[in-house]
Design an enzyme around this catalytic site. Sequence first.
Site, PDB file in Angstrom:
ATOM      1  N   GLY A 184       0.781  -1.240   0.000  1.00 43.59           N
ATOM      2  CA  GLY A 184       0.000   0.000   0.000  1.00 43.59           C
ATOM      3  C   GLY A 184       0.805   1.277   0.000  1.00 43.59           C
ATOM      4  O   GLY A 184       0.255   2.340   0.231  1.00 43.59           O
TER       5      GLY A 184
ATOM      6  N   SER B 231      16.871  -7.517  16.675  1.00 44.81           N
ATOM      7  CA  SER B 231      16.756  -6.121  17.107  1.00 44.81           C
ATOM      8  C   SER B 231      16.121  -6.075  18.486  1.00 44.81           C
ATOM      9  O   SER B 231      15.845  -5.021  19.020  1.00 44.81           O
ATOM     10  CB  SER B 231      15.908  -5.328  16.108  1.00 44.81           C
TER      11      SER B 231
ATOM     12  N   LYS C  45      10.866   1.935  12.169  1.00 46.12           N
ATOM     13  CA  LYS C  45      10.748   1.796  13.621  1.00 46.12           C
ATOM     14  C   LYS C  45      10.480   3.152  14.271  1.00 46.12           C
ATOM     15  O   LYS C  45       9.685   3.260  15.216  1.00 46.12           O
ATOM     16  CB  LYS C  45      12.031   1.170  14.186  1.00 46.12           C
TER      17      LYS C  45
END
Length: 775
Positions: free
Chosen positions: A360, A680, A723
């Site tokens: 999208g 992470s 992030k």
Amino acid sequence: MGSSDKKEKTLPLLPLRGLLVYPSMVLHLDVGREKSVKALDQAMMKDDSLILLATQEKVQIEEPSIQDIYKIGTVSKVRQMLKLPNGTIRVLVEGLYRARIVEYVKEDSYFEVVYRVLEEQDEADAIVEALMRSALEQFEQYVNVSKKISPETLASIVDIDEPGRLTDVIASHLPLKIKDKQDILELVSVKERLEKILEILNNEREVLELEKKISQRVKKQMEKTQKEYYLREQMKAIQKELGDKEGRAGEVEELRNKLNQLEAPGYVLEKITKEIDRLEKIPTASAEGTVIRTYIDWLFDIPWTQSTEDDLDIKKAQEILDTDHYGLEKAKERVLEYLAVQKLTKKLKGPILCLVGPPGVGKTSLAKSIAKSLGRKFVRISLGGVRDESEIRGHRRTYVGAMPGRIIQGMKTAGTINPVFILDEIDKMASDFRGDPASALLEVLDPEQNNTFSDHYIEIPYDLSKVMFITTANTVHTIPRPLLDRMEVLEISGYTELEKLQIAKKYLLPKQMEEHGLSKDKLQVHEDAIIEVIRRYTREAGVRNLERQMATLSRKAAKIIVIGEKKKVVVTAKNVNQFLGKSRFRYGMAETEDQIGAVTGLVWTAVGGDTLTIEVSVFPGKGRLTLTGQLGDVMKESAQAAFSYIRSKANDLKIDPEFLEKNDIHIHVPEGAIPKDGPSAGITMATALVSALTGIPVSKHVGMTGEITLRGRVLPIGGLKEKSLAAHRAGLTTIIIPKDNEKDLEDIPDSVKKDLTFIPVEHLDQVLEKALVEQ
């Protein structure tokens, strides 16, 4: 032989074409030539109406000269004359006797000649009698075999007792060449004439019997195929009536004409010529013909030299890209660079760009805009779920239903050799026993190899080097390394709130209003309402859901207006829930209070960045470590590493070393992410463990990302922009990142940077210092 000879007289001459008159023969003639008509008129003026008929040597000569007419002809009497409506004259003539032309006395308006009658040398002896009988017998047999002469005619010939007349009558009934008929006419000796007739009859009879044998043999074969042949002929006739060309011959002729107009390299034309020659030799009913025909059609349909002219106006291209898309700076920049180089060099291998980003965000529509800005044709194929190598490379022609691969099909659709070719979902290809489609794509996407791309069906090398390939993927991890190596990766990360707001205002809402038949004076959506929709009704990296919500607003407004409740609908932040129902997401995922043993981590997923709470619980036990949640192997390893580091640093962290042996530890990740985002969460888990073991709460404003080593060093991670956007959306204010990721901060939008504080760290001690809230 002067004209004083009493046997020499003058007569008008009528030259005959393809026809010969014997003495004692009655015949109808059609006379149309001007000279011939005048000669007839002259003959009719005389009392005896005589005319000399001589044959011309060659039928095709329209105006014969003296040299073109045989010297011996027949003096004939004109019995009747009849003028026909079309101007020609029909004449009934009767041949009387042979005559030799002595000289021509007139040849301008018509021919007039001096002639000498050739008297028959009547040799009535036993030999002539025997020859006569023999000739009659042979003629009878000929008539029986030939069936072309009626029995009445035969009966009338049998009664003739003059040998000369007999030969003439028989000769007149035989289908002979004019030269042979003339030879008989020129023979004055009756005996010679009879011998000649016998020789001819013998030959004719032999030929007829041979014909009969052949026809009987053919008839046997024909009876079998007669019906089929008849039907096929009927079909041909029908096709002809409908204007279709006749069968295979017509088809081949049509293909050859098409080939003459085809612009293609020599080796292609040679191949097509060879295939057309093969097609010509194959029967219409054969299935092989269809296979070859389909193959030839494909070779005609693929573009070999046709290309579109690139529109190298960079400003115009930039305008098109900016009009269609908000943001996406890097991708746009790369296209404009390509155009600039193209303008300077006039030739450049098409680049192979890989647009990577969550769903999208506009990867496919950006590729469409690139085609529009270059003025090129646009082709798109989706590789999602393709697991068969032949989808890319085509099937061999020996298989039933074989066809070229998707690449060649795409080129046919484009119709030019330099389209913008988009390969969607390149990360979602599978491989199984049918081969590995990703490996088949290596040849397509290698600029050094794709100028001789080989498709199993087409078999001739095809040049793909002028195509601009754009591939799209949600994640790079599932693309095989060798394939990834051939592409230039352009990361398209998710949009910030502000970008989404602009996209909704400029593109999505106007588009949906137009589709729902609403004008600005019927529906008005305030900016604060759009922000409310972005925060509370969607959670995504792209704008697909946002567009759906805009469509919902337009639908609801349309209904209200049509029912007649209101003439204008205004949507604000306060009344948006009346249209969209209860909010689906809690805006800001940050904790409302400082928590012990719970830390907000930042993770990257295929739909963009996200926040993730990691919880640690400590209770009496034997020192076991339990991990739950949807964890990938990498994340489990991160947890083990964090645990081992804390055990080794227990004293420094003021944790009772034996405390670990008396207790069990449970680490839980409520919203585990895909295994790929593993490296992470190391510092997040370590911080949560320390917090749980020491009882010191973690600041509710802090989010963190980074991997940890056994010595406590913090390692860099990927996806910092996504992030950061997630942290911003969740309402965090402080982000702890690895020191090595400082360079990535320039990718983060200013609107996000101003609300967030980034703290670069190298060691876990620094993390704890910033994250734990001292009592």
